[in-house]
Motif scaffolding. Structure first.
Motif, PDB file in Angstrom:
ATOM      1  N   GLU A   1       0.849  -1.198   0.000  1.00 16.29           N
ATOM      2  CA  GLU A   1       0.000   0.000   0.000  1.00 16.29           C
ATOM      3  C   GLU A   1       0.883   1.247   0.000  1.00 16.29           C
ATOM      4  OE1 GLU A   1      -2.870   0.189   3.195  1.00 16.29           O
ATOM      5  OE2 GLU A   1      -3.974   1.807   2.227  1.00 16.29           O
ATOM      6  N   LEU A   2       0.425   2.270  -0.710  1.00 15.03           N
ATOM      7  CA  LEU A   2       1.102   3.567  -0.725  1.00 15.03           C
ATOM      8  C   LEU A   2       0.101   4.582  -0.189  1.00 15.03           C
ATOM      9  CD1 LEU A   2       2.472   3.334  -4.392  1.00 15.03           C
ATOM     10  CD2 LEU A   2       3.569   2.477  -2.315  1.00 15.03           C
ATOM     11  N   LYS A   3       0.522   5.331   0.828  1.00 16.95           N
ATOM     12  CA  LYS A   3      -0.441   6.203   1.507  1.00 16.95           C
ATOM     13  C   LYS A   3       0.066   7.632   1.626  1.00 16.95           C
ATOM     14  CE  LYS A   3      -0.583   3.432   5.072  1.00 16.95           C
ATOM     15  NZ  LYS A   3      -0.916   2.640   6.286  1.00 16.95           N
ATOM     16  N   ASN A   4      -0.887   8.549   1.781  1.00 17.70           N
ATOM     17  CA  ASN A   4      -0.566   9.926   2.185  1.00 17.70           C
ATOM     18  C   ASN A   4       0.491  10.579   1.308  1.00 17.70           C
ATOM     19  OD1 ASN A   4      -2.210   9.210   4.413  1.00 17.70           O
ATOM     20  ND2 ASN A   4      -0.409   8.481   5.530  1.00 17.70           N
ATOM     21  N   ILE A   5       0.360  10.395   0.004  1.00 16.22           N
ATOM     22  CA  ILE A   5       1.306  11.036  -0.912  1.00 16.22           C
ATOM     23  C   ILE A   5       0.934  12.508  -1.037  1.00 16.22           C
ATOM     24  CG2 ILE A   5       2.178  11.107  -3.277  1.00 16.22           C
ATOM     25  CD1 ILE A   5       1.569   8.096  -3.478  1.00 16.22           C
ATOM     26  N   ARG A   6       1.877  13.370  -0.640  1.00 16.68           N
ATOM     27  CA  ARG A   6       1.638  14.818  -0.713  1.00 16.68           C
ATOM     28  C   ARG A   6       2.742  15.490  -1.505  1.00 16.68           C
ATOM     29  NH1 ARG A   6      -1.660  17.489   3.143  1.00 16.68           N
ATOM     30  NH2 ARG A   6      -2.942  15.978   4.291  1.00 16.68           N
ATOM     31  N   PHE A   7       2.325  16.451  -2.321  1.00 22.40           N
ATOM     32  CA  PHE A   7       3.276  17.213  -3.126  1.00 22.40           C
ATOM     33  C   PHE A   7       3.462  18.580  -2.480  1.00 22.40           C
ATOM     34  CE2 PHE A   7       1.047  14.266  -5.980  1.00 22.40           C
ATOM     35  CZ  PHE A   7       2.123  13.529  -6.406  1.00 22.40           C
ATOM     36  N   HIS A   8       4.678  18.831  -1.980  1.00 23.16           N
ATOM     37  CA  HIS A   8       4.936  20.067  -1.247  1.00 23.16           C
ATOM     38  C   HIS A   8       5.462  21.174  -2.142  1.00 23.16           C
ATOM     39  CE1 HIS A   8       4.378  17.878   2.574  1.00 23.16           C
ATOM     40  NE2 HIS A   8       4.896  16.874   1.890  1.00 23.16           N
ATOM     41  N   ALA A   9       6.197  20.802  -3.166  1.00 26.35           N
ATOM     42  CA  ALA A   9       6.731  21.785  -4.116  1.00 26.35           C
ATOM     43  C   ALA A   9       6.912  21.071  -5.446  1.00 26.35           C
ATOM     44  CB  ALA A   9       8.062  22.340  -3.618  1.00 26.35           C
ATOM     45  N   PRO A  10       6.743  21.800  -6.562  1.00 24.33           N
ATOM     46  CA  PRO A  10       6.907  21.143  -7.864  1.00 24.33           C
ATOM     47  C   PRO A  10       8.373  20.870  -8.180  1.00 24.33           C
ATOM     48  CG  PRO A  10       6.350  23.462  -8.178  1.00 24.33           C
ATOM     49  CD  PRO A  10       6.315  23.212  -6.689  1.00 24.33           C
ATOM     50  N   MET A  11       8.602  19.838  -8.982  1.00 25.02           N
ATOM     51  CA  MET A  11       9.938  19.517  -9.482  1.00 25.02           C
ATOM     52  C   MET A  11      10.185  20.363 -10.731  1.00 25.02           C
ATOM     53  SD  MET A  11      11.263  15.740 -10.650  1.00 25.02           S
ATOM     54  CE  MET A  11      10.214  15.600 -12.119  1.00 25.02           C
ATOM     55  N   ARG A  12      11.280  21.123 -10.717  1.00 26.48           N
ATOM     56  CA  ARG A  12      11.569  22.024 -11.840  1.00 26.48           C
ATOM     57  C   ARG A  12      12.721  21.472 -12.674  1.00 26.48           C
ATOM     58  NH1 ARG A  12       9.869  25.386  -7.535  1.00 26.48           N
ATOM     59  NH2 ARG A  12       8.202  26.778  -8.219  1.00 26.48           N
ATOM     60  N   PRO A  13      12.799  21.856 -13.950  1.00 29.31           N
ATOM     61  CA  PRO A  13      13.918  21.411 -14.795  1.00 29.31           C
ATOM     62  C   PRO A  13      15.249  21.763 -14.127  1.00 29.31           C
ATOM     63  CG  PRO A  13      12.290  22.605 -16.116  1.00 29.31           C
ATOM     64  CD  PRO A  13      11.865  22.743 -14.687  1.00 29.31           C
TER      65      PRO A  13
ATOM     66  N   ASN B   1      -4.205   5.755  -0.025  1.00 27.29           N
ATOM     67  CA  ASN B   1      -4.730   4.377  -0.051  1.00 27.29           C
ATOM     68  C   ASN B   1      -4.536   3.694  -1.392  1.00 27.29           C
ATOM     69  OD1 ASN B   1      -5.742   5.201   2.486  1.00 27.29           O
ATOM     70  ND2 ASN B   1      -7.641   5.911   1.533  1.00 27.29           N
ATOM     71  N   ILE B   2      -3.347   3.838  -1.951  1.00 29.91           N
ATOM     72  CA  ILE B   2      -3.067   3.161  -3.219  1.00 29.91           C
ATOM     73  C   ILE B   2      -2.791   1.692  -2.919  1.00 29.91           C
ATOM     74  CG2 ILE B   2      -1.485   2.996  -5.183  1.00 29.91           C
ATOM     75  CD1 ILE B   2      -0.964   6.012  -4.856  1.00 29.91           C
ATOM     76  N   ARG B   3      -3.619   0.820  -3.494  1.00 28.37           N
ATOM     77  CA  ARG B   3      -3.462  -0.624  -3.293  1.00 28.37           C
ATOM     78  C   ARG B   3      -3.382  -1.331  -4.638  1.00 28.37           C
ATOM     79  NH1 ARG B   3      -5.109  -3.126   1.591  1.00 28.37           N
ATOM     80  NH2 ARG B   3      -5.369  -1.577   3.239  1.00 28.37           N
ATOM     81  N   PHE B   4      -2.481  -2.307  -4.668  1.00 26.16           N
ATOM     82  CA  PHE B   4      -2.300  -3.109  -5.877  1.00 26.16           C
ATOM     83  C   PHE B   4      -2.973  -4.459  -5.664  1.00 26.16           C
ATOM     84  CE2 PHE B   4       1.351  -0.214  -5.527  1.00 26.16           C
ATOM     85  CZ  PHE B   4       1.174   0.507  -6.695  1.00 26.16           C
ATOM     86  N   HIS B   5      -4.026  -4.713  -6.434  1.00 24.17           N
ATOM     87  CA  HIS B   5      -4.812  -5.936  -6.231  1.00 24.17           C
ATOM     88  C   HIS B   5      -4.335  -7.078  -7.110  1.00 24.17           C
ATOM     89  CE1 HIS B   5      -7.750  -3.624  -3.841  1.00 24.17           C
ATOM     90  NE2 HIS B   5      -7.420  -2.649  -4.669  1.00 24.17           N
ATOM     91  N   ALA B   6      -3.827  -6.742  -8.284  1.00 26.48           N
ATOM     92  CA  ALA B   6      -3.308  -7.762  -9.210  1.00 26.48           C
ATOM     93  C   ALA B   6      -2.250  -7.090 -10.073  1.00 26.48           C
ATOM     94  CB  ALA B   6      -4.433  -8.318 -10.077  1.00 26.48           C
ATOM     95  N   PRO B   7      -1.226  -7.840 -10.481  1.00 23.63           N
ATOM     96  CA  PRO B   7      -0.196  -7.221 -11.310  1.00 23.63           C
ATOM     97  C   PRO B   7      -0.682  -6.982 -12.739  1.00 23.63           C
ATOM     98  CG  PRO B   7       0.312  -9.547 -10.940  1.00 23.63           C
ATOM     99  CD  PRO B   7      -0.922  -9.239 -10.142  1.00 23.63           C
ATOM    100  N   MET B   8      -0.091  -5.981 -13.391  1.00 24.10           N
ATOM    101  CA  MET B   8      -0.356  -5.702 -14.805  1.00 24.10           C
ATOM    102  C   MET B   8       0.574  -6.590 -15.630  1.00 24.10           C
ATOM    103  SD  MET B   8       0.012  -1.982 -16.660  1.00 24.10           S
ATOM    104  CE  MET B   8       1.810  -1.872 -16.495  1.00 24.10           C
ATOM    105  N   ARG B   9      -0.018  -7.389 -16.550  1.00 24.47           N
ATOM    106  CA  ARG B   9       0.771  -8.322 -17.349  1.00 24.47           C
ATOM    107  C   ARG B   9       0.895  -7.818 -18.790  1.00 24.47           C
ATOM    108  NH1 ARG B   9      -2.095 -11.522 -13.573  1.00 24.47           N
ATOM    109  NH2 ARG B   9      -0.684 -12.906 -12.436  1.00 24.47           N
ATOM    110  N   PRO B  10       1.937  -8.234 -19.494  1.00 26.86           N
ATOM    111  CA  PRO B  10       2.081  -7.838 -20.904  1.00 26.86           C
ATOM    112  C   PRO B  10       0.819  -8.198 -21.673  1.00 26.86           C
ATOM    113  CG  PRO B  10       4.047  -9.024 -20.150  1.00 26.86           C
ATOM    114  CD  PRO B  10       3.038  -9.119 -19.042  1.00 26.86           C
TER     115      PRO B  10
ATOM    116  N   THR C   1      -6.512   0.343  -6.867  1.00 21.17           N
ATOM    117  CA  THR C   1      -7.495   1.329  -6.404  1.00 21.17           C
ATOM    118  C   THR C   1      -6.753   2.412  -5.638  1.00 21.17           C
ATOM    119  OG1 THR C   1      -7.890  -0.048  -4.431  1.00 21.17           O
ATOM    120  CG2 THR C   1      -9.475  -0.240  -6.231  1.00 21.17           C
ATOM    121  N   GLN C   2      -7.278   3.622  -5.673  1.00 24.21           N
ATOM    122  CA  GLN C   2      -6.641   4.729  -4.967  1.00 24.21           C
ATOM    123  C   GLN C   2      -7.663   5.832  -4.732  1.00 24.21           C
ATOM    124  OE1 GLN C   2      -3.572   6.580  -7.491  1.00 24.21           O
ATOM    125  NE2 GLN C   2      -4.384   5.476  -9.254  1.00 24.21           N
TER     126      GLN C   2
END
Lengths: 166, 166
Positions: free
Chosen positions: A94-106, B97-106, B147-148
């Motif tokens: 699981e990936l949670k609580n993704i927050r963007f605090h500042a943009p990535m610049r070139p 709440n990014i969750r991976f339920h199944a992998p993406m296959r070719p 899902t996210q």
């Protein structure tokens, strides 16, 4: 893409028993170019603020900025290269609580850090567990670009058939 | 990359006042190839299960699978192409709440859906608000891959200088 300079773990696989709360991995650094920002945007996030300086000028950002998704996938690359879990693959539960605090610049030079905040055995699968990490992406000025919490699956040394996690 | 077939919103900008809880956008579909999976992995997630069939065979997946991050950025691309917010850019405030339920296959054919679950004015900025979305990515068999929950920034028509969100 080649990341530059920093501590790297060995390629030996790590198991849940090897990890402690507070463990911290810092990555090498990587400089993102304008061309990389535009190439990523053309494929995955074709919006004006990521594609073209002139179009970006009229957006809320006022200038060309990288997709937030690109900040995230570059963070992944840096942590893969740093061998966050040694030779054990990084598999996100699981990936949670993704927050963007500042943009990535070139031209921004990115580095990431990952700190272990919790370790949990799986309730349903005795051969594995989870580690929670606070992941932070910064630029060379020390400005935080993104923060997120990851839960990764890890094998237990005691119960895990080694081939599963090669 | 060209996505195929489905409903597309007009390019007119949408404002917070135009959105309702329950609004649903379904994207076109996109078929991911083995070469795209490997190309993405080489740049952003160079791990054995994403790079090479033989190396992948010895991992927990047992076969070549796409990076979870690639599933996510392809979802972004599908929702950009579907003009989720019309001509208003998609600017993420938080991804949860990014969750991976199944992998993406070719060869998997992906499509995504986004449903509005909440609408909130900003407490600090009277010219904007947030919409919360449940985002689901499925393959052609209807299997859920990821899902996210997204919180996106949106301008208010009533108080917003139009140029900010062009």
């Amino acid at each position: 893409m080649e990341a530059k300079a920093a501590s790297e773990r060995s390629a030996d696989p790590l198991y849940l028993e090897d990890i402690q709360v507070g463990d911290l991995v810092e990555t090498k650094e990587f400089t993102v170019t304008r061309d990389m920002i535009i190439a990523f945007a053309e494929q995955y996030d074709p919006q004006p603020m990521h594609l073209d300086e002139k179009a970006a000028h009229d957006t809320i950002f006022g200038e060309l900025v990288g997709s937030g998704w690109q900040t995230l996938v570059l963070t992944m690359r840096l942590l893969v290269d740093a061998r966050l879990l040694g030779g054990t693959p990084l598999i996100g539960a699981e990936l949670k609580n993704i927050r963007f605090h500042a943009p990535m610049r070139p031209g921004n030079t990115l580095r990431a850090g990952a700190e272990v905040t919790a370790i949990r055995p799986s309730k349903s699968r005795p051969d594995r567990g989870f580690i929670d990490l606070k992941v932070t992406t910064r630029n060379a000025d020390g400005m935080t670009l993104a923060t997120q919490n990851w839960s990764l699956v890890m094998p237990l040394r005691s119960t895990s058939p080694e081939r599963n996690y090669k």
